[in-house]
Design a protein around this motif. Structure first.
Motif, mmCIF file in Angstrom:
data_model
loop_
_atom_site.group_PDB
_atom_site.id
_atom_site.type_symbol
_atom_site.label_atom_id
_atom_site.label_comp_id
_atom_site.label_asym_id
_atom_site.label_seq_id
_atom_site.Cartn_x
_atom_site.Cartn_y
_atom_site.Cartn_z
ATOM 1 N N UNK A 11 40.453 30.297 39.370
ATOM 2 C CA UNK A 11 38.983 29.899 39.388
ATOM 3 C C UNK A 11 38.164 30.986 40.214
ATOM 4 N N UNK A 12 38.778 31.361 41.379
ATOM 5 C CA UNK A 12 37.962 32.108 42.440
ATOM 6 C C UNK A 12 37.998 33.707 41.451
ATOM 7 N N UNK A 13 38.593 34.156 41.002
ATOM 8 C CA UNK A 13 38.923 35.402 40.256
ATOM 9 C C UNK A 13 38.023 35.408 39.128
ATOM 10 N N UNK A 14 37.980 34.470 38.139
ATOM 11 C CA UNK A 14 37.235 34.505 36.849
ATOM 12 C C UNK A 14 36.064 33.715 36.956
ATOM 13 N N UNK A 15 35.609 32.790 37.743
ATOM 14 C CA UNK A 15 34.482 31.951 37.547
ATOM 15 C C UNK A 15 33.528 32.311 38.565
ATOM 16 N N UNK A 16 32.208 31.832 38.255
ATOM 17 C CA UNK A 16 31.093 32.010 39.184
ATOM 18 C C UNK A 16 30.669 33.375 39.138
ATOM 19 N N UNK A 17 30.898 34.240 38.248
ATOM 20 C CA UNK A 17 30.386 35.475 38.000
ATOM 21 C C UNK A 17 28.948 35.967 37.838
ATOM 22 N N UNK A 18 28.162 36.662 38.395
ATOM 23 C CA UNK A 18 26.862 36.792 37.816
ATOM 24 C C UNK A 18 25.835 36.194 38.518
ATOM 25 N N UNK A 19 26.271 35.224 39.690
ATOM 26 C CA UNK A 19 25.216 34.456 40.495
ATOM 27 C C UNK A 19 24.373 35.224 41.461
ATOM 28 N N UNK A 44 49.867 35.960 45.490
ATOM 29 C CA UNK A 44 50.587 35.355 46.457
ATOM 30 C C UNK A 44 51.524 36.519 46.969
ATOM 31 N N UNK A 45 51.576 37.681 46.575
ATOM 32 C CA UNK A 45 52.171 38.790 47.060
ATOM 33 C C UNK A 45 51.329 39.982 47.775
ATOM 34 N N UNK A 46 50.072 39.232 48.062
ATOM 35 C CA UNK A 46 49.141 40.095 48.831
ATOM 36 C C UNK A 46 48.484 41.305 47.954
ATOM 37 N N UNK A 47 48.790 41.324 46.842
ATOM 38 C CA UNK A 47 48.101 42.385 45.797
ATOM 39 C C UNK A 47 46.503 42.097 45.598
ATOM 40 N N UNK A 48 45.407 42.837 45.783
ATOM 41 C CA UNK A 48 44.200 42.583 45.650
ATOM 42 C C UNK A 48 43.792 42.855 44.118
ATOM 43 N N UNK A 49 43.238 41.965 43.604
ATOM 44 C CA UNK A 49 42.496 41.952 42.144
ATOM 45 C C UNK A 49 41.230 41.907 42.305
ATOM 46 N N UNK A 50 40.544 42.746 41.805
ATOM 47 C CA UNK A 50 39.341 43.199 41.807
ATOM 48 C C UNK A 50 38.470 42.144 41.397
ATOM 49 N N UNK A 51 37.366 41.610 41.884
ATOM 50 C CA UNK A 51 36.472 40.567 40.923
ATOM 51 C C UNK A 51 35.489 41.548 40.602
ATOM 52 N N UNK A 52 35.063 41.102 39.113
ATOM 53 C CA UNK A 52 33.911 41.872 38.695
ATOM 54 C C UNK A 52 32.477 41.303 39.068
ATOM 55 N N UNK A 53 31.668 42.083 39.632
ATOM 56 C CA UNK A 53 30.395 41.573 40.315
ATOM 57 C C UNK A 53 29.279 42.558 39.889
ATOM 58 N N UNK A 54 28.166 41.671 40.236
ATOM 59 C CA UNK A 54 26.923 42.407 39.687
ATOM 60 C C UNK A 54 26.593 42.483 38.342
ATOM 61 N N UNK A 55 25.158 42.392 37.933
ATOM 62 C CA UNK A 55 24.579 42.370 36.631
ATOM 63 C C UNK A 55 24.859 43.592 35.797
ATOM 64 N N UNK A 56 24.722 44.698 36.841
ATOM 65 C CA UNK A 56 24.701 45.914 35.980
ATOM 66 C C UNK A 56 25.975 46.682 35.695
ATOM 67 N N UNK A 57 27.056 46.117 36.139
ATOM 68 C CA UNK A 57 28.644 46.637 36.132
ATOM 69 C C UNK A 57 29.018 46.385 34.792
ATOM 70 N N UNK A 58 29.490 47.321 34.230
ATOM 71 C CA UNK A 58 30.072 47.120 32.737
ATOM 72 C C UNK A 58 31.291 47.366 32.720
#
Length: 970
Positions: free
Chosen positions: A670-678, A892-906
């Motif tokens: 949920x931290x990765x996919x939810x609450x985007x664009x706020x 869980x293996x410390x690999x960073x997954x980038x979150x999609x942020x910002x209204x202008x990012x496509x």
């Protein structure tokens, strides 16, 4: 008589003479029918006919008009044939030169019919309603009707359609356009072609801006330019310009050319130029009243001389124009790729402008660019920048550099032994260990080995190589030799099928798939994303497909998911034979842990979200919904499952080994996919209807924390209630030291259920882990011991296996609170690593953390040591905004997954799919000669046996028949 006879013979001679003189009129005929019918005369007639002279031209029946028409028809036919050949050669040549571009096949499919349709309605977005527009100026574009012209135009058109921008072509070459655009014309323009061209551009630009005032930004691109990064949007660049120049978008004054140095209207006009070539071939313009006024002023105050000089000499316009050159660090740049400026363009640039090129030069330059894009593709998003160390204290900077040195030492030991076989004891083993005809790196390093190989295998897919590549990119950057060494090894081999042995599905997902996705997240390299997708597909097609239920097998033989031809077929046959034999003759791999079936969620969610393909997310959603049906009252899910029936084999659940990563992903997905664009700076875990399964995961996580964690997995220290040990039963477990960081991460979100209470629990549990570490003479916590024992050292497993869970929680708690005491705790761990665990070739674990005198080492440097332990220590001492929790979620293996942020990012899903679908990054496996040879040998042996049997049966039959009585045989 004689004279009379002579007179009678003259006519015959005269006839012959007449025949010779007028051979083109008629054939010779004898006046005497008797003589004419004689054989002698017929023979003579043939000789006369064969010796006739050629007819004179004025005697031919063909007229001059007919000859002329025949010649014209021949010329036209030859011209048509040559034109067809030229068109065919043009198309073939362009295809040969430009087919390397990822979207060329789609662009090359544009026919004359579709071209005409696009001319009538070039973009699905109207200029009357759009906010952004791409304007392409075809100024005297002599390649427009050719295949090259179609490619360049469709490149811009597909870019506009991809992002939903309006698109328009401009051809200011008609008489009406000339009258409109070049009035009034100053006399100097007649001798200044460049000035006239600039004037045309600005005049047409002003007309568009005034007519379509709904447009906020216009991207002006000349016809001889190409978009090399279609996934980059105008919005991305606007944000980049703002950050680059530290300018507020809405700040402006009203002064016009008043000589002041104040900024009149920043971002009104962005002129993209090369430092050595002032050509306005690419411009990004904000459609605002000040910007329009600037252009009017520039067009109305022209004097003799170059328009460029008169345009840029205006102080107010110069202040509002951002000359984004290569030296400013922007990725927006136009440049030539020939001549003295050939080194200015790099594959990371957004748009490439190629002015002053003829047809062949333009095609050659585009071909060179295409090759560079194929070998070094542009990142799909800006790569992670290097940390800014200026703000750090000297002590903290020294610690950061010390951890960098440890990462380099550990990687160098692994690379020298497992990648290159520099160690003498490893050389023979490395040479004998060959799959697919090439050396495959070992999984882990054995730093203490003195005989045999210093590398050993257990996953058979180069675990440390994949697990470490994102750490190398974070620690040293993508230009470092360490990162390039790992990247080259991964890209040069197909490591999805490196051994004909079953691999552990759970570990393969965390280390191989997760490692590739983590490296992609920090670099944006599409080749790593392609490898990660192949690895995920290999899982779906082997352990998932071979299971009769939705729960995957614990082990399975993998094979290349695509490409490879005969190699893939042979691997698939072997994999299916292995699966059949396993199910028929054994009961292996019928069972799996909860972590083994439910720890694919974060990686697969990220993969689906990046590619825009739902199948990966759907698989993990189905697994979660299935296992969640068996949750207990406290939220825990059974930790052992029968994959053949889909049923749990026990009712016991927990948070430790066998369940830990499943519980961890209940929050992190949920931290990765939810609450985007706020628009908030703090990541949110509030999931709505868009992610119903993620919402269920979050609910189950809160249920576990509020019930099971507090009641079953925490034990307070006797005599100090502020210290809480994370426990399973009555024992402290090193693995459970991830819980303080997980709970603290939960409280860092904006929707925690009981944030203050949970955060106090996280701090208390971290103190419990720290207490276990500081009580030992080596400074390391044990693997598992009973809590509150009177005996010393305590009973239990007293090993230290280079575990990362404790330093992971230190990193998260420090980022959440900023308290330096957590950095001090981490430095104590690092000093112990350097003192007790460092060896010549790498680092080892300890057999007993309570024995600092007779230290016994464990000859293993697991892949997670570089991937997790050293990475978290590096981030603990690095800048606070380096790889921030707002931008990345760690697996869980410390690999960073980038979150999609910002209204202008496509995120351009279609572009990314096009990058991966054409086989550009596919590794073609050599034929596995070992398997092929085995098949051939078996075939020869069987054929020989059959031949010998047939021969024996035939000999026996003949002998039997020879012994029969003669009358019986008859």
């Amino acid at each position: 008589m004689h004279s009379s006879a002579a007179r009678q013979r003259k006519p015959r001679c005269s006839i012959n003479n007449n025949v010779n003189q007028d051979a083109g009129v008629s054939s010779p005929r004898h006046p005497n029918p008797v003589v004419a019918s004689s054989p002698a005369w017929r023979s003579r007639r043939k000789i006369i006919m064969s010796k006739r002279p050629t007819a004179h031209p004025h005697h031919t029946p063909r007229t001059a008009t007919a000859i002329t028409l025949w010649i014209l028809a021949s010329v036209l036919l030859i011209a048509a044939i040559l034109s067809s050949l030229l068109l065919i050669l043009d198309k073939a040549w362009v295809h040969h030169s430009l087919s390397i571009y990822p979207n060329y096949q789609k662009l090359a499919a544009v026919t004359s019919t579709s071209q005409q349709q696009q001319q009538q309605q070039p973009s699905s977005t109207s200029l009357h309603t759009a906010k952004f527009a791409l304007v392409s100026l075809q100024e005297g574009f002599k390649y427009h009707g050719s295949s090259l012209g179609k490619f360049l135009r469709c490149n811009k058109l597909s870019y506009a359609n991809l992002h939903g921008y309006a698109y328009t072509d401009i051809f200011p070459n008609t008489k009406e356009d000339e009258e409109l655009l070049l009035t009034p014309l100053n006399p100097w323009m007649e001798s200044d072609e460049h000035g006239a061209m600039y004037y045309k551009k600005l005049r047409m630009l002003l007309l568009l801006m005034e007519k379509y005032d709904n447009l906020e930004w216009l991207l002006w691109v000349d016809g001889d330019a190409i978009v090399t990064q279609p996934h980059v949007s105008i919005e991305d660049r606007v944000e980049e310009f703002t950050k680059l120049h530290h300018i507020e978008k809405e700040s402006h004054t009203t002064g016009m050319n008043d000589g002041t140095r104040g900024v009149t209207h920043p971002l009104a006009l962005v002129w993209v130029k090369d430092s050595t070539m002032p050509n306005a071939g690419v411009m990004l313009i904000r459609n605002s009243p000040p910007a329009r006024e600037y252009i009017r002023k520039a067009l109305g105050t022209l004097e003799d001389g170059e328009l460029f000089r008169s345009f840029t000499d205006q102080a107010s316009l110069m202040e509002s124009t951002l000359l984004l050159q290569h030296g400013h660090g922007s990725t927006l740049l136009q440049s030539r790729v020939r001549g003295p400026t050939s080194g200015l363009w790099k594959p990371g640039h957004w748009i490439l402008h190629l002015p002053d090129h003829n047809y062949l030069e333009l095609l050659s330059s585009l071909q060179r660019v295409g090759k560079e894009l194929a070998t070094s593709p542009p990142p799909l998003f800006p790569p992670l920048g290097r940390p800014s160390m200026e703000s750090l204290s000297k002590a903290r900077r020294d610690r950061f550099e010390s951890v960098q040195g440890a990462i380099r030492h550990a990687w160098r030991g692994y690379a020298d032994v497992c990648l290159h076989g520099h160690d003498d004891s490893t050389a023979a083993a490395a040479n004998s260990k060959r799959f697919l005809g090439s050396h495959i790196p070992c999984d882990d390093l054995s730093p203490l080995a003195t005989s045999g190989s210093r590398g050993h295998d257990w996953l058979y897919h180069a675990a440390t190589l994949h697990d470490s590549i994102d750490t190398l990119a974070i620690a040293f950057g993508t230009d470092s030799s360490e990162y390039k060494e790992a990247l080259d090894m991964i890209l040069s081999r197909d490591l999805q099928a490196t051994a004909l042995r079953p691999t552990k599905t759970f570990e393969y997902s965390l280390r191989i798939v997760g490692g590739l996705l983590g490296a992609f997240s920090v670099t944006g390299d599409a080749r790593l994303l392609s490898r990660a997708r192949d690895a995920a597909d290999a899982l779906l097609q082997s352990p998932f497909a071979s299971s009769p239920t939705i729960l995957p097998r614990m082990f399975d033989v993998l094979y290349p998911p695509r490409g490879g031809g005969c190699t893939r077929t042979l691997y698939k046959i072997y994999s299916r034979m292995y699966q059949w034999g396993r199910d028929v003759f054994t009961s292996e791999h019928h069972y799996n842990s909860l972590a083994g079936v439910g720890s694919f969620s974060l990686e697969f969610y990220f993969l689906s979200d990046t590619l825009g393909l739902p199948e990966y997310r759907q698989v993990v959603d189905d697994i979660f919904k299935h296992v969640a049906k068996y949750q207990g009252r406290d939220g825990t899910v059974p930790n052992s499952w029968n994959v053949m029936t889909g049923e749990p084999t026990t009712t016991n659940g927990g948070l430790g080994s066998g369940s830990d990563s499943f519980v961890e992903y209940l929050l992190k997905v949920p931290l990765l996919v939810c609450g985007r664009g706020t628009g908030g700076d703090i990541p949110s875990t509030s999931c709505g209807q868009d992610h119903p399964v993620a919402h269920e995961m979050l609910d189950l996580y809160y249920k576990i924390v509020s019930s099971s964690l507090r009641s079953k997995h925490t034990i307070r220290k006797e005599g100090d209630v502020s210290i809480v040990y994370p426990a399973d039963g009555s024992s402290y477990h090193q693995l459970l030291c991830f819980l303080p960081g997980l709970v603290a991460l939960e409280t860092y979100t904006s929707t925690a259920v009981d944030g203050e209470s949970d955060f106090l629990l996280a701090e208390a549990m971290l103190q419990g882990c720290h207490d276990m570490y500081k009580k030992t003479p080596t400074g390391f916590g044990p693997e598992e011991v009973h809590i509150n024992q009177k005996s010393h050292p305590p009973l239990g497993d007293r090993q230290y296996l280079l575990r990362p869970e404790y330093v992971e929680s230190l990193f998260v708690l420090y980022r959440v609170t900023g308290r330096e005491e957590y950095q001090e705790m981490g430095w104590e761990v690092f000093e112990s690593l350097e003192h007790y665990c460092r060896t010549e070739w790498g680092y080892t674990g300890l057999k007993d953390v309570y024995d600092a005198i007779g230290v016994e080492r464990i000859d293993d440097m697991p892949s997670y040591f570089i991937a997790e332990t050293l990475k978290y220590l590096l981030l603990l001492f690095g800048p606070d905004d380096f790889l921030s929790l707002e931008e990345f979620v760690f697996t869980t293996e410390a690999h960073p997954m980038r979150r999609k942020q910002g209204k202008g990012t496509t995120t351009a899903h279609h572009y990314i799919q096009a990058e991966l679908s054409g086989g550009r990054f596919e590794v073609h496996n050599p034929l596995p000669w070992t398997i092929f040879g085995a098949f051939v040998l078996v075939t020869i042996v069987l054929r020989t046996i059959i031949f010998l049997l047939q021969k024996s049966v035939g000999a026996a039959t003949n002998h039997h028949q020879s012994n029969l009585p003669r009358h019986h045989m008859s």
